[in-house]
Design a protein around this motif. Structure first.
Motif, mmCIF file in Angstrom:
data_model
loop_
_atom_site.group_PDB
_atom_site.id
_atom_site.type_symbol
_atom_site.label_atom_id
_atom_site.label_comp_id
_atom_site.label_asym_id
_atom_site.label_seq_id
_atom_site.Cartn_x
_atom_site.Cartn_y
_atom_site.Cartn_z
ATOM 1 N N SER A 36 -3.002 9.736 3.504
ATOM 2 C CA SER A 36 -1.877 9.254 4.307
ATOM 3 C C SER A 36 -1.445 7.872 3.823
ATOM 4 O O SER A 36 -2.281 7.046 3.446
ATOM 5 N N PRO A 37 -0.147 7.579 3.872
ATOM 6 C CA PRO A 37 0.335 6.228 3.558
ATOM 7 C C PRO A 37 0.337 5.310 4.790
ATOM 8 O O PRO A 37 0.892 4.213 4.747
ATOM 9 N N ALA A 38 -0.296 5.758 5.879
ATOM 10 C CA ALA A 38 -0.346 4.950 7.100
ATOM 11 C C ALA A 38 -1.066 3.634 6.833
ATOM 12 O O ALA A 38 -1.986 3.557 6.016
ATOM 13 N N LEU A 39 -0.647 2.599 7.546
ATOM 14 C CA LEU A 39 -1.262 1.291 7.369
ATOM 15 C C LEU A 39 -2.685 1.247 7.906
ATOM 16 O O LEU A 39 -2.999 1.859 8.935
ATOM 17 N N MET A 40 -3.531 0.518 7.182
ATOM 18 C CA MET A 40 -4.858 0.153 7.657
ATOM 19 C C MET A 40 -4.962 -1.364 7.520
ATOM 20 O O MET A 40 -4.144 -1.988 6.856
ATOM 21 N N ALA A 79 -10.136 -7.532 12.524
ATOM 22 C CA ALA A 79 -9.508 -6.816 11.411
ATOM 23 C C ALA A 79 -9.489 -7.714 10.189
ATOM 24 O O ALA A 79 -9.720 -8.917 10.268
ATOM 25 N N GLY A 80 -9.191 -7.115 9.051
ATOM 26 C CA GLY A 80 -9.024 -7.874 7.826
ATOM 27 C C GLY A 80 -7.732 -8.679 7.861
ATOM 28 O O GLY A 80 -6.912 -8.539 8.775
ATOM 29 N N PRO A 81 -7.509 -9.522 6.860
ATOM 30 C CA PRO A 81 -6.360 -10.425 6.887
ATOM 31 C C PRO A 81 -5.020 -9.787 6.560
ATOM 32 O O PRO A 81 -3.980 -10.413 6.761
ATOM 33 N N GLU A 82 -5.032 -8.534 6.048
ATOM 34 C CA GLU A 82 -3.750 -7.958 5.623
ATOM 35 C C GLU A 82 -3.704 -6.455 5.852
ATOM 36 O O GLU A 82 -4.681 -5.748 5.606
ATOM 37 N N PRO A 83 -2.565 -5.941 6.350
ATOM 38 C CA PRO A 83 -2.384 -4.495 6.449
ATOM 39 C C PRO A 83 -2.039 -3.911 5.080
ATOM 40 O O PRO A 83 -1.269 -4.520 4.322
ATOM 41 N N ILE A 84 -2.619 -2.753 4.763
ATOM 42 C CA ILE A 84 -2.395 -2.090 3.472
ATOM 43 C C ILE A 84 -2.255 -0.590 3.729
ATOM 44 O O ILE A 84 -3.073 -0.020 4.448
ATOM 45 N N PRO A 85 -1.247 0.088 3.139
ATOM 46 C CA PRO A 85 -1.188 1.547 3.264
ATOM 47 C C PRO A 85 -2.453 2.171 2.674
ATOM 48 O O PRO A 85 -2.969 1.709 1.653
ATOM 49 N N LEU A 86 -2.939 3.210 3.323
ATOM 50 C CA LEU A 86 -4.188 3.830 2.893
ATOM 51 C C LEU A 86 -4.128 4.327 1.450
ATOM 52 O O LEU A 86 -5.089 4.154 0.684
ATOM 53 N N ALA A 88 0.419 10.152 -1.972
ATOM 54 C CA ALA A 88 0.718 9.811 -0.583
ATOM 55 C C ALA A 88 1.277 11.037 0.123
ATOM 56 O O ALA A 88 2.229 11.659 -0.341
ATOM 57 N N ASP A 89 0.667 11.393 1.249
ATOM 58 C CA ASP A 89 1.062 12.585 1.991
ATOM 59 C C ASP A 89 1.010 12.257 3.483
ATOM 60 O O ASP A 89 -0.068 12.040 4.040
ATOM 61 N N VAL A 90 2.168 12.182 4.126
ATOM 62 C CA VAL A 90 2.218 11.799 5.544
ATOM 63 C C VAL A 90 1.495 12.820 6.427
ATOM 64 O O VAL A 90 1.144 12.515 7.571
ATOM 65 N N HIS A 91 1.275 14.029 5.902
ATOM 66 C CA HIS A 91 0.591 15.063 6.685
ATOM 67 C C HIS A 91 -0.921 15.091 6.436
ATOM 68 O O HIS A 91 -1.641 15.818 7.113
ATOM 69 N N ALA A 92 -1.382 14.310 5.463
ATOM 70 C CA ALA A 92 -2.819 14.277 5.176
ATOM 71 C C ALA A 92 -3.563 13.691 6.363
ATOM 72 O O ALA A 92 -3.168 12.652 6.908
ATOM 73 N N LYS A 93 -4.634 14.337 6.766
ATOM 74 C CA LYS A 93 -5.383 13.883 7.933
ATOM 75 C C LYS A 93 -6.498 12.922 7.535
ATOM 76 O O LYS A 93 -7.029 12.984 6.433
ATOM 77 N N TYR A 94 -6.822 12.075 8.465
ATOM 78 C CA TYR A 94 -7.879 11.085 8.281
ATOM 79 C C TYR A 94 -9.077 11.559 9.082
ATOM 80 O O TYR A 94 -9.117 11.420 10.300
ATOM 81 N N PHE A 95 -10.022 12.181 8.399
ATOM 82 C CA PHE A 95 -11.187 12.769 9.059
ATOM 83 C C PHE A 95 -10.776 13.622 10.258
ATOM 84 O O PHE A 95 -11.299 13.479 11.361
ATOM 85 N N GLY A 96 -9.786 14.492 10.018
ATOM 86 C CA GLY A 96 -9.351 15.443 11.042
ATOM 87 C C GLY A 96 -8.228 14.966 11.934
ATOM 88 O O GLY A 96 -7.717 15.733 12.751
ATOM 89 N N ALA A 97 -7.821 13.711 11.806
ATOM 90 C CA ALA A 97 -6.804 13.159 12.701
ATOM 91 C C ALA A 97 -5.515 12.848 11.961
ATOM 92 O O ALA A 97 -5.535 12.342 10.842
#
Length: 251
Positions: free
Chosen positions: A153-157, A185-192, A211-220
């Protein structure tokens, strides 16, 4: 002060125990390796005898949905009961940013149950919710890899170095209970997906990352708000690239 660290043999626990001892406190590393098991209660009463603070950083040996819920529910109930019996005055747990939001994840649902048990226990408490550790990025990539391609996922972490989490836990343990939740949290947000590319480049790993917006993160299914902190978290100071340089050397 006697401080019992449940999960004291793990990544966070070892650093936390060492830090507390350096500060002059009696820090007990409690884990099945040292004869203390919060699930079976083996050695638990003896370990907590005379303790003022318990810090629970233990993790489930299995991430399977039913097993992880059973681990956190059983171990927490046993720890809290033993803490009350021993006269513990501060119960600290390490949880996860997103535990109250990401309901598709069995692991995060189990952490939410753990948090609820602590809040209802009557013991003075502090909950530290941390974002993902730098040290776990490799496992995230592995979980998303098939045929040498990581689909993430390209979601921010907003990941953080484990040592900075351990240092925050030490500070919390040595202060009065907040009876509330703190985020770190860490000092900066980064896409996964970008995080993974940085890691693989530093490691010299040729795997591709898609990068896949539908890719799940450990099932989520996740988005930019799932695993990032709220408006006013505590922030670590180490950037991911600096950690990579330290771990792998500049390439």
């Amino acid at each position: 002060m006697k401080i019992v660290v449940i999960g004291g043999s793990g990544l966070i626990g070892k650093t936390l125990v060492s830090t507390l001892r350096e500060k002059g406190h009696e820090a007990l590393a409690a884990s099945p390796r040292t004869g203390v098991n919060a699930v079976t209660r083996e050695g638990l009463a003896e370990a907590l005898s005379g303790a003022q603070v318990v810090v629970d950083v233990a993790n489930s040996p299995s991430f399977e949905e039913r097993a992880v819920l059973e681990f956190f529910e059983t171990s927490s109930r046993n720890l809290l009961a033993a803490g009350i019996a021993a006269g513990v005055t501060h119960h600290v747990i390490l949880s996860v940013v997103g535990a109250q939001r990401v309901h598709d994840s069995g692991y995060l649902r189990a952490k939410a149950v753990q948090e609820k048990l602590v809040k209802l226990s009557g013991l003075p408490f502090t909950i530290l919710q941390a974002t993902q550790f730098f040290e776990f990025v490799d496992a995230i990539i592995e979980a998303g890899t098939e045929n040498d391609v990581a689909r993430l996922s390209p979601a921010l972490m907003q990941p953080i170095a484990a040592r900075e989490v351990a240092n925050a836990l030490a500070e919390i343990a040595l202060n009065k209970p907040l009876n509330s939740t703190v985020e770190i949290a860490g000092p900066e947000p980064i896409p996964l997906d970008a995080l993974a590319r940085q890691y693989l480049a530093a490691k010299g790993d040729p795997r591709a990352v898609i990068a896949d917006v539908h890719a799940k993160y450990f099932g989520a299914q996740i988005d930019d708000t799932s695993l990032t902190p709220g408006a006013a978290p505590r922030l670590g100071t180490m950037h991911f690239q600096d950690w990579l340089d330290h771990e792998f050397g500049r390439r």
